[in-house]
Design a protein around this motif. Structure first.
Motif, short mmCIF file in Angstrom:
data_model
loop_
_atom_site.label_atom_id
_atom_site.label_comp_id
_atom_site.label_asym_id
_atom_site.label_seq_id
_atom_site.Cartn_x
_atom_site.Cartn_y
_atom_site.Cartn_z
N SER A 19 3.32 0.39 10.70
CA SER A 19 4.16 1.37 10.02
C SER A 19 3.41 1.98 8.84
CB SER A 19 5.44 0.70 9.50
OG SER A 19 5.12 -0.17 8.43
N ARG A 20 3.85 3.17 8.41
CA ARG A 20 3.19 3.84 7.28
C ARG A 20 3.36 3.03 6.00
NH1 ARG A 20 0.83 8.86 7.99
NH2 ARG A 20 0.77 9.62 5.87
N GLU A 21 4.50 2.31 5.88
CA GLU A 21 4.73 1.46 4.70
C GLU A 21 3.68 0.35 4.65
OE1 GLU A 21 7.40 2.23 6.85
OE2 GLU A 21 7.89 3.89 5.50
N ALA A 22 3.43 -0.28 5.82
CA ALA A 22 2.43 -1.37 5.87
C ALA A 22 1.03 -0.81 5.59
CB ALA A 22 2.47 -2.05 7.24
N LEU A 23 0.74 0.39 6.14
CA LEU A 23 -0.56 1.03 5.87
C LEU A 23 -0.71 1.30 4.38
CD1 LEU A 23 -1.05 3.68 8.69
CD2 LEU A 23 -2.42 1.64 8.30
N GLN A 24 0.39 1.78 3.77
CA GLN A 24 0.38 2.10 2.34
C GLN A 24 0.05 0.85 1.51
OE1 GLN A 24 1.45 5.34 0.81
NE2 GLN A 24 0.37 4.33 -0.85
N LYS A 25 0.68 -0.29 1.86
CA LYS A 25 0.43 -1.55 1.15
C LYS A 25 -1.03 -1.98 1.30
CE LYS A 25 4.99 -3.69 1.16
NZ LYS A 25 5.85 -4.60 1.93
N ALA A 26 -1.55 -1.91 2.54
CA ALA A 26 -2.93 -2.34 2.80
C ALA A 26 -3.91 -1.39 2.10
CB ALA A 26 -3.20 -2.38 4.30
N TRP A 27 -3.61 -0.08 2.14
CA TRP A 27 -4.46 0.90 1.46
C TRP A 27 -4.50 0.61 -0.04
CZ3 TRP A 27 -3.42 4.32 -2.48
CH2 TRP A 27 -4.44 5.23 -2.77
N HIS A 28 -3.31 0.31 -0.62
CA HIS A 28 -3.21 0.01 -2.05
C HIS A 28 -4.09 -1.20 -2.38
CE1 HIS A 28 -1.50 -0.43 -6.02
NE2 HIS A 28 -1.19 -1.67 -5.75
N LEU A 29 -4.05 -2.21 -1.54
CA LEU A 29 -4.81 -3.44 -1.79
C LEU A 29 -6.31 -3.20 -1.73
CD1 LEU A 29 -4.39 -6.50 -2.25
CD2 LEU A 29 -4.55 -6.79 0.22
N PHE A 30 -6.78 -2.41 -0.74
CA PHE A 30 -8.22 -2.29 -0.49
C PHE A 30 -8.85 -1.05 -1.09
CE2 PHE A 30 -6.75 -4.97 3.07
CZ PHE A 30 -7.58 -6.05 2.87
N HIS A 31 -8.07 0.02 -1.33
CA HIS A 31 -8.70 1.28 -1.71
C HIS A 31 -8.17 1.92 -2.99
CE1 HIS A 31 -11.36 2.09 1.73
NE2 HIS A 31 -10.52 1.31 2.38
N ASN A 32 -7.04 1.42 -3.53
CA ASN A 32 -6.45 2.10 -4.69
C ASN A 32 -7.10 1.62 -5.99
OD1 ASN A 32 -4.85 3.57 -6.38
ND2 ASN A 32 -2.95 2.49 -5.92
N ASN A 33 -7.90 2.48 -6.61
CA ASN A 33 -8.51 2.23 -7.91
C ASN A 33 -9.08 0.81 -8.02
OD1 ASN A 33 -9.36 2.68 -10.51
ND2 ASN A 33 -7.37 3.33 -11.28
N THR A 34 -10.07 0.52 -7.19
CA THR A 34 -10.64 -0.83 -7.14
C THR A 34 -11.38 -1.18 -8.43
OG1 THR A 34 -12.43 0.20 -5.90
CG2 THR A 34 -10.84 -1.07 -4.63
N VAL A 35 -11.83 -0.16 -9.18
CA VAL A 35 -12.51 -0.43 -10.47
C VAL A 35 -11.52 -1.04 -11.45
CG1 VAL A 35 -13.88 0.55 -12.33
CG2 VAL A 35 -14.03 1.53 -10.06
N ALA A 36 -10.30 -0.46 -11.51
CA ALA A 36 -9.27 -0.98 -12.41
C ALA A 36 -8.87 -2.39 -12.00
CB ALA A 36 -8.05 -0.06 -12.39
N ARG A 37 -8.80 -2.64 -10.70
CA ARG A 37 -8.43 -3.96 -10.20
C ARG A 37 -9.50 -4.99 -10.58
NH1 ARG A 37 -8.87 -5.59 -4.40
NH2 ARG A 37 -7.68 -7.51 -4.14
#
Ligand SMILES: [Zn+2]
Ligand SMILES: [Zn+2]
Length: 272
Positions: free
Chosen positions: A184-202
């Motif tokens: 689902s797009r929701e699951a993709l969104q969660k996985a994208w957030h984990l692996f690709h969303n502002n990894t420098v800040a993380r």
């Protein structure tokens, strides 16, 4: 000339789509500004694009994420593959021992066979055979039942973790993408957030905890958090988040620098 309907502003119905001159312009692409009509308008995450831009990886970044990991082995799959090799080796040793020495009895024979079967399922999982995704969940459940019979309740307590791990692998988005399962797009969104969303800040946020223990890490975590905070842009496509983590990283890093600075100064002064 078609008559103007009252719902359409005159300017919009007079302008013609460059690709389809017979159709009225409905708006402009949010990315390149090209006019589109009803034929070439594509809506992605609530914004309208021309059909060329809608396929751009920056626009439909979740689709790009899905394609990137489609059929690709994730870390779990490699771990399962490694576990399969160990299971096969253990099973082979147990069975060979049973054939030569005949001293293990039925319990040894059963353990050897389950190790071989479990290893076989693991190999099928690594290869990506669809049945192995569900079959892998049954491997620790069956060995839990067997070890319960052989070694009693204590062994069941130890064997519960593989059951939990295989169930979480079954629900893991990256692993589903390896098996080419629809996500689902929701699951993709969660996985994208984990692996690709502002990894420098993380990274800055995580390092800032380490900085509280080891002062030398603080400048690195502070730098990462500042870079991360500057990158935050919730309205960009794709959006860049983790503002809270970036701020927390700056605060924790600053606390570490001040704290370790004072500590160092006090120790130095005492030494002098
Ligand atoms: Zn466009
Ligand atoms: Zn058009």
């Amino acid at each position: 000339m078609e008559s103007l309907s009252p719902a359409q502003p005159p300017a919009a119905s007079e302008a013609r789509c460059p690709a389809h001159p017979q159709k009225a312009v409905l708006g402009a692409c949010a990315r390149c500004g090209t006019f589109f009509c009803e034929y070439d308008r594509e809506t992605v995450d609530g914004k309208d694009y021309c059909d060329t831009c809608a396929e751009h990886p920056d626009v439909d970044y979740l689709e790009a994420f899905r394609l990137k990991y489609w059929g690709k082995r994730d870390a779990w799959t490699w771990l399962v593959g490694l576990g399969a090799l160990i299971n096969l080796a253990v099973g082979a040793i147990l069975l060979a021992n049973e054939l030569v020495n005949k001293d293990l009895g039925n319990a040894g024979l059963l353990l050897g066979l389950t190790s071989l079967v479990g290893g076989g399922v693991g190999v099928c999982f690594w290869v990506g055979m669809p049945f192995a995704r569900l079959a892998l969940c049954f491997v620790p459940i069956i060995s839990l039942i067997i070890s319960g019979f052989i070694a009693g309740a204590e062994a069941v307590g130890r064997s519960i973790w593989p059951v939990i791990i295989t169930l979480s692998i079954y629900n893991n988005t990256r692993n589903k993408l390896f098996f080419k399962e629809e996500v689902s797009r929701e699951a993709l969104q969660k996985a994208w957030h984990l692996f690709h969303n502002n990894t420098v800040a993380r990274a800055g946020f995580m390092l800032s905890f380490l900085a509280l223990l080891i002062g030398f890490v603080a400048p690195i975590s502070l730098l990462c958090s500042i870079i991360g905070l500057r990158r935050v842009n919730p309205t960009a496509t794709p959006p860049v988040g983790r503002k809270g983590q970036a701020i927390a990283g700056i605060v924790l890093s600053s606390v570490s620098i001040v704290g370790w600075g004072l500590f160092w100064a006090v120790v130095k002064l005492k030494l002098i």
